[in-house]
Design a protein around this motif. Structure first.
Motif, PDB file in Angstrom:
ATOM      1  N   HIS B  10     -14.130   4.577  -2.019  1.00 43.45           N
ATOM      2  CA  HIS B  10     -13.411   6.002  -2.017  1.00 43.45           C
ATOM      3  C   HIS B  10     -11.786   5.919  -1.714  1.00 43.45           C
ATOM      4  CE1 HIS B  10     -13.231  10.220  -0.935  1.00 43.45           C
ATOM      5  NE2 HIS B  10     -12.506   9.865   0.176  1.00 43.45           N
ATOM      6  N   TYR B  11     -11.615   4.746  -0.738  1.00 38.75           N
ATOM      7  CA  TYR B  11     -10.106   4.751  -0.421  1.00 38.75           C
ATOM      8  C   TYR B  11      -9.364   3.838  -1.255  1.00 38.75           C
ATOM      9  CZ  TYR B  11     -10.788   7.297   4.121  1.00 38.75           C
ATOM     10  OH  TYR B  11     -10.765   8.305   4.803  1.00 38.75           O
ATOM     11  N   TRP B  13      -7.211   4.099  -3.446  1.00 38.27           N
ATOM     12  CA  TRP B  13      -5.838   4.568  -3.473  1.00 38.27           C
ATOM     13  C   TRP B  13      -5.014   4.114  -2.303  1.00 38.27           C
ATOM     14  CZ3 TRP B  13      -4.192   5.002  -8.203  1.00 38.27           C
ATOM     15  CH2 TRP B  13      -5.184   5.324  -9.058  1.00 38.27           C
ATOM     16  N   LEU B  14      -5.778   4.000  -1.294  1.00 37.80           N
ATOM     17  CA  LEU B  14      -5.031   3.421  -0.150  1.00 37.80           C
ATOM     18  C   LEU B  14      -4.966   1.812  -0.342  1.00 37.80           C
ATOM     19  CD1 LEU B  14      -3.918   3.825   2.737  1.00 37.80           C
ATOM     20  CD2 LEU B  14      -6.256   3.623   3.728  1.00 37.80           C
ATOM     21  N   TYR B  16      -4.356   0.458  -2.898  1.00 38.55           N
ATOM     22  CA  TYR B  16      -3.263   0.392  -4.139  1.00 38.55           C
ATOM     23  C   TYR B  16      -1.803   0.488  -3.315  1.00 38.55           C
ATOM     24  CZ  TYR B  16      -0.116   1.723  -7.770  1.00 38.55           C
ATOM     25  OH  TYR B  16       0.739   1.686  -8.789  1.00 38.55           O
ATOM     26  N   ALA B  17      -1.863   1.658  -2.619  1.00 41.54           N
ATOM     27  CA  ALA B  17      -0.535   1.793  -1.780  1.00 41.54           C
ATOM     28  C   ALA B  17      -0.281   0.666  -0.715  1.00 41.54           C
ATOM     29  CB  ALA B  17      -0.834   3.174  -0.928  1.00 41.54           C
ATOM     30  N   PHE B  18      -1.425   0.062  -0.175  1.00 40.04           N
ATOM     31  CA  PHE B  18      -0.737  -0.906   0.674  1.00 40.04           C
ATOM     32  C   PHE B  18      -0.403  -2.138  -0.011  1.00 40.04           C
ATOM     33  CE2 PHE B  18      -3.847   0.526   4.458  1.00 40.04           C
ATOM     34  CZ  PHE B  18      -2.737   0.976   5.274  1.00 40.04           C
ATOM     35  N   PHE B 100      -9.525   5.771   8.751  1.00 43.44           N
ATOM     36  CA  PHE B 100      -9.774   5.116   7.434  1.00 43.44           C
ATOM     37  C   PHE B 100     -10.880   3.800   7.677  1.00 43.44           C
ATOM     38  CE2 PHE B 100      -6.588   1.720   7.261  1.00 43.44           C
ATOM     39  CZ  PHE B 100      -5.910   2.125   8.375  1.00 43.44           C
TER      40      PHE B 100
END
Lengths: 245, 260
Positions: B10-11, B13-14, B16-18, B100
């Motif tokens: 679910h996270y 995209w996080l 990916y951002a990290f 998170f």
């Protein structure tokens, strides 16, 4: 309709005498049987409920447990005993903007923080224009955050938090951001979200803000609820109490 | 466990951002960044080549090339662990203020190092092709992804546990550094498995990292397939380590934010 309910919520902290703990110290203490921490009750028997579309103010001196309560509600800290019911999505904004990366541009920071709140890239992308418009930072989104002023960073963080569509918003000391005009805009936005059904818990040391936005107030003292109820009455009691001290 | 994986997904995209953040920090937005990340393993190759071909005569033909093939898998293990052990503490401003899945922080660090490892392997392959030592097709394309996958599982489990433990024991990074320096000599990097005396050999076969590094050198350098049975064992062990580390991390995860 209830958005959030807490029942005799308690939180015990272990306060370490000489942090940080290391394996070396832990081994030493194990063999010498010294206790290197003491227990501190940061919250004790806190019960309250929050309705949809209601704003609840949290007041109290430093160390009275306000931020701890927000962290427990936001599932960042565990609690020792009690119960919490949450209806809908909850988002917390504590230490506003503290996680911003200075090397990243405003836009990249928005994507990163949106992702931390569990939003997909597409959903954030759809909100970028709105957030930039609200923060009045349209022309600065491609600039690294290092070049932003403190006020600009705060504006960006606040614009993000009020635009992520949650049912309950916890905000810690972050209303006093920007100039007078921007603050008025923030107040108007909070009022607007309230009328749409968003519930708020606001922590502030600014009693004017609390008086203006909150329908009810909880006064915390040493982790317990000292008083709870009508904003005007509690604020008066609180003012009288602090004056005496 | 399944629920946890779903939550991590679910996270995504996080993650990916990290990842993007990790690459920016690592490469500082320049191609030279990749060169800098290659410098450390290359320096090791140089030093050990000098010691084992000039001072001692080790019985491996083209020793520097062998070292090069063994050093990159080791370097992934080493740098991923060293980078991730401090990762949750370094990101305390996120961990303390937003909910998170915390394991995303060390997992993203491991993933950055993994991608770096894949880039290194690509450079190694180009280099081998340049020398006319291109390893055989079928062997290569089957074994390399499998070996890389096993190592990723092993490293990510250890990285998650290490980053959680470091929050509680702030001297763990020194201990880990020390341990890794020792461990380097107990896996077949500067020597091959064949040089290990038979009575110690079984310990090496039980060590998943030893099997993985041995597998990489077989494919890249000796142009031979690794032992499937040993690889299976290494995969099973890595899986068990991965599950254990996540289980242990979950035990302490709620105590992490208040210790920061």
């Amino acid at each position: 309709m209830e958005a959030l309910k807490a029942e005799s919520l308690s939180k015990k902290f272990r306060i370490f005498h000489q942090p940080p703990l290391t394996l070396q110290k832990a081994a030493y203490n194990f063999f010498h049987r010294t206790q290197l921490y003491q227990d501190l009750w940061a919250l004790e028997g806190v019960s309250f409920s929050l309705q949809r579309g209601e704003a609840l103010g949290l007041i109290g001196t430093n160390g009275s447990g306000k931020t701890t309560l927000l962290r427990v509600l936001a599932n960042i800290y565990s609690f020792t005993s009690g119960r919490v019911w949450i209806q809908g999505r909850l988002a917390a904004s504590l230490e506003l903007g503290s996680g911003f990366l200075l090397e990243f541009t405003g836009l990249e920071n928005l994507y990163l923080h949106g992702a931390i709140f569990g939003l997909s890239r597409r959903r954030i992308a759809a909100k970028i224009a709105k957030i930039a418009e609200f923060a009045q930072l349209k022309d600065f989104l491609d600039v690294p955050l290092r070049q932003y002023s403190f006020g600009m960073r705060m504006r960006l963080a606040f614009a993000l938090i009020v635009n992520i569509e949650s049912d309950i918003l916890l905000i810690d000391e972050s209303l006093a951001v920007g100039d007078v005009a921007f603050r008025e805009k923030c107040f108007a936005r909070i009022e607007g979200l309230k009328s749409q059904g968003t519930a708020f818990i606001l922590v502030s040391h600014n009693m004017e803000e609390i008086a203006r936005l909150c329908d009810r107030v909880i006064w915390l003292e040493k982790g317990r609820i000292r008083a709870c109820g009508n904003t005007e009455r509690i604020l008066q009691e609180y003012a009288r109490d602090t004056r005496v001290k | 466990m399944l629920k946890q994986i779903k939550n991590i997904f679910h996270y995504r995209w996080l993650i990916y951002a990290f990842l993007v953040r990790g690459f920016k920090a690592k490469y500082k937005n320049s191609f030279l960044g990749i060169f800098w990340s290659l410098l450390n393993p290359l320096l090791n190759v140089l030093i050990f080549s000098f010691v084992f071909t000039v001072i001692f005569k080790i019985g491996i033909k083209d020793y520097p090339l062998y070292l090069l093939c063994a050093m990159f898998p080791w370097n992934f293990f080493n740098s991923a662990l060293i980078n991730s052990v401090v990762s949750i503490v370094e990101d305390s401003s996120f961990v303390k203020n937003v909910y998170f899945p915390l394991e995303i922080v060390p997992l993203a660090v491991t993933a950055v190092n993994f991608v770096n490892f894949l880039i290194e392997l690509t450079i190694l392959l180009i280099f081998l092709a340049f020398l006319g030592k291109w390893p055989g097709g079928a062997i290569l394309w089957f074994y390399i992804p499998v070996l890389a996958f096993i190592e990723f599982i092993l490293v990510s489990g250890l990285a998650v546990l290490a980053s959680g433990l470091f929050v509680i024991f702030r001297d763990l990074n020194f201990i880990l550094n020390f341990f890794l320096r020792l461990f380097f000599y107990f896996v077949p990097v500067v020597y091959t498995l064949e040089l290990v005396p038979p009575r110690w050999n079984f310990i090496y076969r039980l060590n998943p990292l030893a099997v993985i590094i041995d597998g990489f050198t077989r494919v890249f350098f000796f142009n031979a397939p690794p032992d499937i049975f040993r690889m299976g064992l290494a995969l099973a062990e890595s899986g068990i380590i991965f599950i254990f580390c996540f289980w242990a991390f979950n035990k302490m995860r709620m105590a992490i934010p208040e210790r920061l």
